[in-house]
Write a protein that holds these residues in place. Structure first.
Motif, PDB file in Angstrom:
ATOM      1  N   ASP A 193      10.905  -0.151  -4.921  1.00 42.60           N
ATOM      2  CA  ASP A 193      11.216   1.332  -5.091  1.00 42.60           C
ATOM      3  C   ASP A 193      10.071   2.045  -4.336  1.00 42.60           C
ATOM      4  O   ASP A 193       8.899   1.453  -4.232  1.00 42.60           O
ATOM      5  CB  ASP A 193      11.128   1.621  -6.755  1.00 42.60           C
ATOM      6  N   GLY A 194      10.305   3.053  -3.784  1.00 41.17           N
ATOM      7  CA  GLY A 194       9.349   3.902  -3.208  1.00 41.17           C
ATOM      8  C   GLY A 194       9.625   4.592  -2.001  1.00 41.17           C
ATOM      9  O   GLY A 194      10.866   5.039  -1.951  1.00 41.17           O
ATOM     10  N   GLY A 275       8.977  -2.144   9.122  1.00 41.21           N
ATOM     11  CA  GLY A 275       9.564  -1.434   8.094  1.00 41.21           C
ATOM     12  C   GLY A 275       9.121  -1.381   6.732  1.00 41.21           C
ATOM     13  O   GLY A 275       8.901  -2.508   5.889  1.00 41.21           O
ATOM     14  N   LEU A 276       8.504  -0.441   6.150  1.00 42.37           N
ATOM     15  CA  LEU A 276       7.503  -0.617   5.064  1.00 42.37           C
ATOM     16  C   LEU A 276       8.056   0.199   3.909  1.00 42.37           C
ATOM     17  O   LEU A 276       9.089   1.380   4.062  1.00 42.37           O
ATOM     18  CB  LEU A 276       6.337   0.235   5.157  1.00 42.37           C
ATOM     19  N   MET A 277       8.084  -0.323   2.588  1.00 43.94           N
ATOM     20  CA  MET A 277       8.248   0.553   1.179  1.00 43.94           C
ATOM     21  C   MET A 277       6.905   0.657   0.743  1.00 43.94           C
ATOM     22  O   MET A 277       6.029  -0.194   0.326  1.00 43.94           O
ATOM     23  CB  MET A 277       9.209  -0.209   0.286  1.00 43.94           C
ATOM     24  N   PRO A 284       1.678  -0.530   0.271  1.00 44.03           N
ATOM     25  CA  PRO A 284       2.799  -1.033   1.153  1.00 44.03           C
ATOM     26  C   PRO A 284       3.332  -2.536   1.202  1.00 44.03           C
ATOM     27  O   PRO A 284       2.610  -3.475   0.765  1.00 44.03           O
ATOM     28  CB  PRO A 284       2.296  -1.020   2.786  1.00 44.03           C
ATOM     29  N   LYS A 285       4.777  -2.618   1.060  1.00 41.58           N
ATOM     30  CA  LYS A 285       5.458  -4.011   1.256  1.00 41.58           C
ATOM     31  C   LYS A 285       6.301  -3.939   2.393  1.00 41.58           C
ATOM     32  O   LYS A 285       6.957  -2.815   2.825  1.00 41.58           O
ATOM     33  CB  LYS A 285       6.185  -4.208   0.123  1.00 41.58           C
ATOM     34  N   THR A 286       6.406  -5.116   2.925  1.00 39.59           N
ATOM     35  CA  THR A 286       7.422  -5.011   4.252  1.00 39.59           C
ATOM     36  C   THR A 286       8.850  -5.118   3.819  1.00 39.59           C
ATOM     37  O   THR A 286       9.305  -6.282   3.141  1.00 39.59           O
ATOM     38  CB  THR A 286       6.823  -6.356   4.867  1.00 39.59           C
TER      39      THR A 286
END
Ligand code: AMP
Ligand code: GLY
Length: 433
Positions: A193-194, A275-277, A284-286
């Motif tokens: 989520d984000g 591409g980040l969330m 940040p996560k990838t």
């Protein structure tokens, strides 16, 4: 010098346009190009896609710099072919491009190097995949392992959708995914989520230069509804990438990736796209890696680039990026994609496009550009649709709002039957009052 841009989408039109504006560049070839690159007197289309044929062409016509736009030629090893002949090219080798061409490779790589990403498992067996989603519940994300032009991902909000996606990807292959050697596989991963952002860097394997941040709009319809697409619009910069988030992305994701690829004997060179969330706490996560510039992100990023692109890419190809610093227009760039009738599943081709603005003079200050993607020049000289995403109407403005107004002003007179576009590109960056 002469340059060659490999590809035929909006990103390649933007790359070729920007290269042609360099005082160093005498001619830009685009292979295969599109209707927009055919119209531009400074660009020259070449009807080639095979890596060996492209290298023959580069040698025969004195091309000294080649840059690769899309994933398919990278996955086919075009960089390896050029380098083996001593030709300068910007892009990753086939081995390094696996960061994009195999989601399973990318996920395993991130696990090995402690790079933040969603939890996942890979399945070739449909029954096991079905059982896994039953245990995990929804929302859950199902991805085809292979190249699917951004369409091989289903964010399932219900279990029924998840089961349907597994069957769709493992049995029918109605998406036309280009499978890897292991055959049809799906990656099933945790829902993150984000807010998403695109973080793209240029690297020669040692020095890493972050490009301006940007944000894509993956869903087909306004309000982020409808199916996933290759991208319906973008803007740059993305306010969600604060200086703090930027530092975390470089430190936790980009630098470990470049260092890890080098350590594993596959140094990554070219454009790396994370591409980040980004969650509510700014962590940040990838979501994914791409081994190239994004499309439509490239269009907005290149509109803002003030540095000489030919110069930058020459340094990237020489391994001397440590001598480069990138200069950006402080304005916002915003691009709206006009897609064909039936996109993303069954785009219709051959619709005549009317109302295109006349091409800008090459020495003029340009604050709006209609980049062509899926277009072709018909025998009678008319421009017609020939792919899913047809045009990317891009404009600069002092704020997101003014860039948005300008882009839609340029878009309004353009017409083709069945055209689809979103009317809310940039909505996340425009504060409600
Ligand atoms: P990908 O091709 O992996 O970039 O996925 C396409 C789009 O699906 C992304 O841009 C996200 O909008 C969405 N997506 C992919 N993976 C996830 C995830 N784990 N959680 C939430 N959304 C995702
Ligand atoms: N716009 C997303 C991508 O290029 O993958």
């Amino acid at each position: 010098m002469k340059a060659l841009v490999i590809g035929g989408g909006g990103r390649e039109h933007a790359l070729a346009w920007k290269l042609a504006r360099s005082p160093k560049v005498q001619q830009v070839h685009v292979a295969p190009g599109n209707g927009g690159t055919a119209l531009d007197a400074q660009l020259h289309n070449v009807a080639l896609t095979d890596p060996a044929a492209l290298a023959d062409f580069a040698q025969a016509s004195g091309v000294t710099l080649t840059v690769v736009g899309p994933e398919a030629p990278l996955a086919a090893g075009v960089v390896d072919v050029f380098r083996a002949r001593g030709l300068r090219i910007v892009g990753p080798t086939k081995a390094a491009a696996q960061l994009e061409s195999s989601k399973a490779f990318a996920k395993d790589f991130m696990r090995r190097h402690g790079i933040p990403t969603a939890e996942y498992r890979t399945f070739a067996d449909a029954a096991e995949a079905h059982a896994h989603v039953e245990r995990s519940g929804a929302p859950i994300v199902i991805k085809a392992d292979g190249l699917a032009a951004g369409k091989g991902v289903v964010v399932a909000t219900t279990l029924a959708e998840a089961h349907e996606a597994i069957d769709f990807m493992l049995q029918g292959n109605r998406l036309g995914v280009q499978h890897n050697a292991e055959g049809a596989r799906v990656v099933i991963e945790e829902f993150l989520d984000g807010e998403e952002a695109s973080f793209i860097v240029l690297t020669d394997g040692k020095t890493v230069l972050p490009l301006a941040s940007s944000q894509d709009h993956k869903r087909l319809r306004d309000g982020d509804r409808g199916p996933n697409t290759g991208g319906m619009g973008a803007y740059s910069p993305a306010p969600v990438v604060t200086p703090n988030v930027h530092a975390k992305v470089m430190h936790e994701i980009v630098q470990p990736t470049i260092a890890g690829m080098a350590r594993e004997g596959m140094p990554f060179t070219g454009f790396l796209y994370a591409g980040l969330m980004i969650d509510a706490q700014g962590r940040p996560k990838t979501v994914e890696f791409n081994a190239r510039l994004g499309d439509p992100e490239a269009e907005v990023i290149l509109m803002r680039l003030k540095s000489d692109l030919a110069d930058v890419l020459l340094h990237a190809a020489h391994g001397t990026l440590d001598q480069v610093s990138l200069q950006w227009d402080r304005r916002t760039a915003l691009g709206v994609v006009m897609a064909a009738h039936g996109y993303p599943l069954n785009p219709r081709k051959g619709d005549a496009i009317d109302g295109l603005p006349p091409p800008a003079r090459d020495d003029a200050e340009v604050d709006a550009m209609v980049f062509h993607a899926g277009t072709a020049r018909a025998d009678d000289g008319r421009i017609v649709t020939s792919g899913g995403r047809v045009l990317c109407v891009t404009a600069l403005g002092e704020s997101v709002k003014t860039a948005q107004q300008r882009a839609y002003d340029v878009l309004r007179p353009i017409h083709f039957d069945g055209a689809q576009w979103r009317s809310d590109i940039g909505h996340r960056a425009i504060k409600p009052r």
